[in-house]
Design a protein around this motif. Structure first.
Motif, short mmCIF file in Angstrom:
data_model
loop_
_atom_site.label_atom_id
_atom_site.label_comp_id
_atom_site.label_asym_id
_atom_site.label_seq_id
_atom_site.Cartn_x
_atom_site.Cartn_y
_atom_site.Cartn_z
N ILE A 16 63.27 41.77 39.42
CA ILE A 16 61.99 41.25 38.94
C ILE A 16 62.11 40.78 37.50
O ILE A 16 61.58 39.73 37.13
CB ILE A 16 60.87 42.29 39.10
CG1 ILE A 16 60.56 42.49 40.59
CG2 ILE A 16 59.61 41.86 38.35
CD1 ILE A 16 59.62 43.63 40.86
N GLY A 17 62.82 41.54 36.68
CA GLY A 17 63.04 41.13 35.30
C GLY A 17 63.78 39.81 35.21
O GLY A 17 63.43 38.93 34.42
N ALA A 52 55.92 39.08 35.39
CA ALA A 52 56.63 40.36 35.35
C ALA A 52 55.66 41.52 35.57
O ALA A 52 55.94 42.43 36.36
CB ALA A 52 57.36 40.53 34.01
N PHE A 53 54.51 41.49 34.90
CA PHE A 53 53.57 42.60 35.04
C PHE A 53 53.05 42.71 36.47
O PHE A 53 53.03 43.80 37.05
CB PHE A 53 52.38 42.45 34.08
CG PHE A 53 51.38 43.54 34.26
CD1 PHE A 53 51.59 44.79 33.72
CD2 PHE A 53 50.22 43.34 35.01
CE1 PHE A 53 50.69 45.82 33.90
CE2 PHE A 53 49.31 44.35 35.20
CZ PHE A 53 49.54 45.60 34.65
N SER A 71 47.87 50.22 31.58
CA SER A 71 49.16 49.68 32.00
C SER A 71 49.47 48.38 31.27
O SER A 71 50.59 48.17 30.81
CB SER A 71 49.18 49.43 33.51
OG SER A 71 49.13 50.62 34.22
N ILE A 72 48.48 47.52 31.17
CA ILE A 72 48.66 46.25 30.46
C ILE A 72 49.00 46.51 29.00
O ILE A 72 49.89 45.89 28.43
CB ILE A 72 47.42 45.34 30.61
CG1 ILE A 72 47.30 44.86 32.05
CG2 ILE A 72 47.48 44.17 29.65
CD1 ILE A 72 46.00 44.16 32.36
N GLY A 73 48.28 47.43 28.39
CA GLY A 73 48.52 47.76 26.98
C GLY A 73 49.95 48.23 26.73
O GLY A 73 50.61 47.77 25.81
N PHE A 74 50.42 49.17 27.56
CA PHE A 74 51.79 49.67 27.42
C PHE A 74 52.81 48.57 27.69
O PHE A 74 53.82 48.45 27.00
CB PHE A 74 52.04 50.86 28.34
CG PHE A 74 51.41 52.13 27.88
CD1 PHE A 74 51.45 52.50 26.54
CD2 PHE A 74 50.79 52.98 28.77
CE1 PHE A 74 50.86 53.69 26.11
CE2 PHE A 74 50.20 54.16 28.35
CZ PHE A 74 50.25 54.51 27.02
N PHE A 75 52.54 47.76 28.70
CA PHE A 75 53.46 46.68 29.07
C PHE A 75 53.60 45.68 27.92
O PHE A 75 54.70 45.28 27.56
CB PHE A 75 52.96 45.98 30.34
CG PHE A 75 53.94 45.01 30.91
CD1 PHE A 75 54.98 45.44 31.72
CD2 PHE A 75 53.83 43.66 30.66
CE1 PHE A 75 55.89 44.56 32.24
CE2 PHE A 75 54.72 42.75 31.18
CZ PHE A 75 55.76 43.20 31.99
#
Length: 81
Positions: A16-17, A52-53, A71-75
């Motif tokens: 995925i990366g 990616a997210f 999750s968005i914040g950490f990502f």
């Protein structure tokens, strides 16, 4: 048995990366047709991060109980570094 799952999960993470990096690269080429280079780079980076997210959340961490906003914040924080 757990090691097979971890290896598969890590392989999916890497794939995925790589896919998100390819989306970033090729979307920059597309954006560059209509925008200045710097604008195309910024939009391509954002496009790659969104791809990616979404894929990571759906395929690597499908059972996450974290709220989507956290999750968005950490990502974003990890990718910003």
């Amino acid at each position: 048995m757990i090691w097979q799952f971890v290896k598969l999960e890590f392989l999916v993470f890497l794939l995925i990366g790589g896919f998100a990096a390819a989306v970033n690269f090729f979307s920059r080429l597309v954006y560059n047709r209509w925008l200045d280079f710097s604008e195309a780079v910024i939009l391509a980076y954002l496009t790659g991060m969104v791809v990616a997210f979404v894929l990571m959340r759906a395929l690597v961490f499908p059972k996450s109980t974290q709220p989507i906003s956290q999750s968005i914040g950490f990502f974003v924080m990890v990718n910003g570094v």
